[in-house]
Design an enzyme around this catalytic site. Structure first.
Site, PDB file in Angstrom:
ATOM      1  N   ASP A  25       2.658 -11.684 -28.554  1.00 28.17           N
ATOM      2  CA  ASP A  25       1.268 -11.886 -28.146  1.00 28.17           C
ATOM      3  C   ASP A  25       0.732 -10.678 -27.366  1.00 28.17           C
ATOM      4  OD1 ASP A  25       1.704 -14.458 -29.172  1.00 28.17           O
ATOM      5  OD2 ASP A  25       2.223 -15.275 -27.220  1.00 28.17           O
ATOM      6  N   GLU A 181      -6.217 -19.152 -33.736  1.00 30.24           N
ATOM      7  CA  GLU A 181      -5.849 -18.952 -32.332  1.00 30.24           C
ATOM      8  C   GLU A 181      -5.897 -17.472 -32.005  1.00 30.24           C
ATOM      9  OE1 GLU A 181      -1.939 -20.681 -32.330  1.00 30.24           O
ATOM     10  OE2 GLU A 181      -1.048 -18.998 -33.369  1.00 30.24           O
TER      11      GLU A 181
HETATM   12  C1  6LW Z   1       0.479 -18.283 -28.700  1.00 28.83           C
HETATM   13  C2  6LW Z   1      -0.206 -18.330 -29.983  1.00 28.83           C
HETATM   14  C3  6LW Z   1       0.862 -17.804 -30.801  1.00 28.83           C
HETATM   15  O1  6LW Z   1      -0.145 -18.847 -27.625  1.00 28.83           O
HETATM   16  O2  6LW Z   1       2.011 -18.386 -30.398  1.00 28.83           O
HETATM   17  O3  6LW Z   1       1.503 -16.212 -32.321  1.00 28.83           O
HETATM   18  C4  6LW Z   1       1.730 -18.973 -29.146  1.00 28.83           C
HETATM   19  N1  6LW Z   1       0.679 -16.861 -31.618  1.00 28.83           N
HETATM   20  O4  6LW Z   1      -1.349 -17.575 -30.078  1.00 28.83           O
HETATM   21  C5  6LW Z   1       2.846 -18.730 -28.230  1.00 28.83           C
HETATM   22  O5  6LW Z   1       3.159 -17.357 -28.237  1.00 28.83           O
END
Ligand code: 6LW
Length: 509
Positions: A25, A181
Site C-alpha cells: 500500500d 479501494e
Molecule cells: C488495503 C487495501 C488493500 O487497505 O489491501 O491492496 C488492504 N489493497 O487497499 C490492506 O492492505
C-alpha cells in the site's frame, strides 16, 4: 496506443521491487528534490515505516510515523493483519500529512510533521468518516476532501477531524470488479483524477482511473481501464495494484504500487508479502499510461543516488533499536532494551511462545528471496531464539534453552518440535538459511526452503531441519503481511549480541 518504456539511457538498470519485502500500500509524495514514501504495517509496532529517496529508486528508512503508544494502540486482541491499513502521505502547506486507519482502535487517524523523520503529532481522529484507505486532497478554496474505499468522499477539517455532511458515493470502479479501494485524488492540469485499485488485492488486482472537473465529480472512467493489471498473465510480478502517482522535478510521472513475486509450482506462493514497485507513467489524450513494470528496468534519466548500503550486522550499539525493527502489537522498553547490557539487545519474555499475541519478538522484514540470518544469543537467564514469522499461527524457529536447541514449527493448528540437540551452556550462534527454489520441475514444488541450525565454535553450520517455505506464505496463512525474521524471548531474559541479515545469491532475482 503506444506504451512508453522507462525513460533513460539504458546504461544502468534498477531492480524492482524498489522496496522489497512486506511494504504494501505505498503512498508517495515529493517535497522539492526529496521523495517520501509510507506503507501499511498492520499488527506491528512501531507502525507505518517511512522512507526517503532522491532518485525514486534507492530508499532509506528514516523512521516510523507511529512510534509512540499515544499514536498507535494495538490491543492484544487485534488480530494479525488487523491494526494499521493503507496510509496516504501528502506534502501540503509546508507540512507532511499522513492519514491511515487503525481497524482495531477507532478507525481513521491523521498525523502531521514538519520533518518526515519525525516527530509526528499525536493523532486527530475522524469519527465521521467510515471505511478504510483514506486519501487527502485540498482544492484551491482550501477545502480538504477525504476520499476512501467504496469509493466515497466527505469534506473534513484535517486539523480537528470534523467532517461536514454525509459521505457521497463517487465511483464504484469498472464492470462490477470487486473491492474498489485505495483511492487517491489529484488535480492535474484541468482535471481531477481519481485513481483506485479494484479486483481485490490478490491475483485479480488492478489499477483504474476516472477524471472530472471538480474534486467531487462527476467522474468519467478512462476508456482503457484497468490502466494496469497483471491478472491472467504469467508475469513474474503479480497482484499489481494499490498505486499512487508522483511527478518528478523534470516533469515526468511515476507510479508506485504493490505487487508480489510468487514462487514454486501451482498455484504459486509469495512469501515476502506485498512489495513496493516503481513504473514510469506517460500521458496520452489526458489519461495516464503505465509503462514498463518488470523486475529489472532501465534507470531513470537522472543521476542515481544510492543511500548508505544497509550493513549486514546490527551490533545493537545504538541507544534504541534501528527503525527497521518491529514487534507484534507493543514493545515496552522494560521488555526490550539495548541499555541493560551495553551492545546487546535484551528481551524479557511477555507471552510464552510465538503463538502468543504478546510474544516479545523483535524482527525485520525478509527482503530477499534467498538470504541468511544469524544471531548470537545468550540464553543463560531464560529461553528464546531466532524465528521467521508470518503470524501467530505460522512460524518456524530455532530456540535455545539450558543446554539444548530445538526447532519449533507451527503451521495452523499443528505445533511440533521437529529436531533438538544438546549444546554446551553459554552463548550460541543460531542461523536460518532461506533458499529460493532452483526451478519448478513439477507443479507441487514449493517456493523456497528454510534451514534452521546453529554454529559450532569453528563456524560450521549444523543444520537441524530443512523445511518447505510454502507454509509461511500468504497463500497458506492468508492476510496482508509478509515474513518477518528476528529474535524472541519465550521465558525469562535473553540477550542478543548481534544480528546479521545477508542477501544470498539465488535463482530468482
Ligand atoms: C488495503 C487495501 C488493500 O487497505 O489491501 O491492496 C488492504 N489493497 O487497499 C490492506 O492492505
Amino acid at each position: 496506443m503506444s506504451v512508453p518504456s522507462m525513460p533513460g539511457t539504458g546504461d544502468h538498470t534498477i531492480k524492482n521491487p524498489v522496496l522489497p519485502g512486506f511494504h504494501p500500500d505505498p503512498s508517495i509524495c515529493r517535497a522539492g528534490g526529496d521523495y517520501y514514501l509510507a506503507c501499511s504495517s498492520f499488527e506491528y509496532f512501531p507502525g507505518v515505516p517511512l522512507f526517503h529517496s532522491r532518485d525514486l529508486v534507492h530508499w532509506t528508512q528514516i523512521g516510523n510515523v507511529l512510534e509512540r503508544p499515544s499514536q498507535l494502540r494495538l490491543p492484544r486482541d487485534a488480530p494479525s493483519s488487523g491494526g494499521i491499513y493503507a496510509p496516504t502521505l501528502r506534502h501540503h502547506d509546508d507540512r507532511f500529512w499522513l492519514i491511515t486507519t487503525n481497524v482495531n482502535d477507532g478507525g481513521h487517524l491523521l498525523v502531521t510533521a514538519t520533518d518526515p523523520a519525525g516527530p509526528w503529532s499525536d493523532p486527530v481522529r475522524l469519527p465521521g468518516v467510515p471505511g478504510i484507505d483514506p486519501d487527502l486532497a485540498w482544492d484551491d478554496e482550501g477545502n480538504c476532501w477525504c476520499t476512501y474505499a467504496g469509493v466515497e468522499q466527505v469534506r473534513i477539517d484535517p486539523r480537528t477531524g470534523q467532517s461536514f455532511g454525509p459521505p457521497r458515493r463517487l465511483w464504484s470502479g469498472t464492470n462490477g470488479a470487486k473491492a474498489p479501494e485505495a483511492p487517491h485524488l489529484y488535480r492535474i492540469g484541468g482535471y481531477w483524477y481519481l485513481l483506485i485499485a479494484e479486483g481485490g488485492t490478490e491475483r485479480c488486482h488492478g489499477v483504474s482511473i476516472a477524471r472530472g472537473r471538480t474534486p467531487n465529480g462527476p467522474f468519467e472512467p478512462c476508456p482503457d481501464n484497468p490502466i494496469l493489471t497483471h491478472r491472467g498473465t504469467d508475469h513474474p510480478i503479480q497482484n499489481t495494484g494499490h498505486a499512487d502517482l508522483v511527478q518528478a522535478p523534470d516533469g515526468s510521472w511515476w507510479m508506485v504500487l504493490l505487487g508480489v513475486r510468487p514462487g514454486g509450482g501451482t498455484p504459486g506462493w509469495h512469501v515476502l508479502g506485498r512489495e513496493t514497485f516503481l513504473a514510469p507513467v506517460s500521458w496520452v489524450d489526458g489519461w495516464p499510461v503505465v509503462g514498463e513494470l518488470s523486475l529489472v528496468l532501465p534507470a531513470p534519466p537522472w543521476p542515481l543516488r544510492p543511500g548508505a548500503v544497509a550493513p549486514v550486522r546490527d551490533d545493537f550499539d545504538l541507544g534504541e533499536p534501528a527503525p527497521c525493527w518491529i514487534s507484534p502489537r507493543r514493545r515496552p522498553a522494560e521488555h526490550c532494551t539495548t541499555n541493560e547490557r551495553t551492545g546487546w539487545l535484551t528481551l524479557r519474555a511477555l507471552g510464552k511462545s510465538l503463538d502468543d499475541p504478546d510474544v516479545m519478538f523483535v524482527g525485520r522484514r525478509q527482503q530477499h528471496l534467498s538470504c541468511r540470518v544469524r544471531t548470537l544469543i545468550d540464553p543463560a537467564e531464560g529461553s528464546g531464539g531466532l524465528a521467521v514469522r508470518l503470524d501467530e499461527q505460522h512460524h518456524y524457529a530455532i530456540e535455545a534453552a539450558s543446554g539444548e536447541v530445538r526447532v519449533l514449527v507451527r503451521i495452523g493448528p499443528l505445533h511440533t518440535v521437529v529436531a533438538s540437540r544438546p549444546v554446551p551452556d553459554g552463548p550460541l550462534i543460531l542461523g536460518l538459511h532461506v533458499a529460493a527454489v532452483q526451478a519448478v520441475n513439477e507443479a507441487r514444488t514449493g517456493p523456497d526452503t528454510l534451514s534452521l541450525g546453529f554454529e559450532e565454535p569453528d563456524g560450521t553450520f549444523v543444520e537441524l531441519a530443512t523445511l518447505d517455505g510454502r507454509y509461511l506464505s500468504t497463500e497458506v496463512a492468508g492476510g496482508f503481511t509478509g515474513r518477518v525474521m528476528g529474535m524472541y524471548a519465550s521465558a525469562g531474559t535473553v540477550h542478543f549480541d548481534w544480528f546479521d541479515y545477508e542477501p544470498a545469491p539465488g535463482p530468482r532475482p
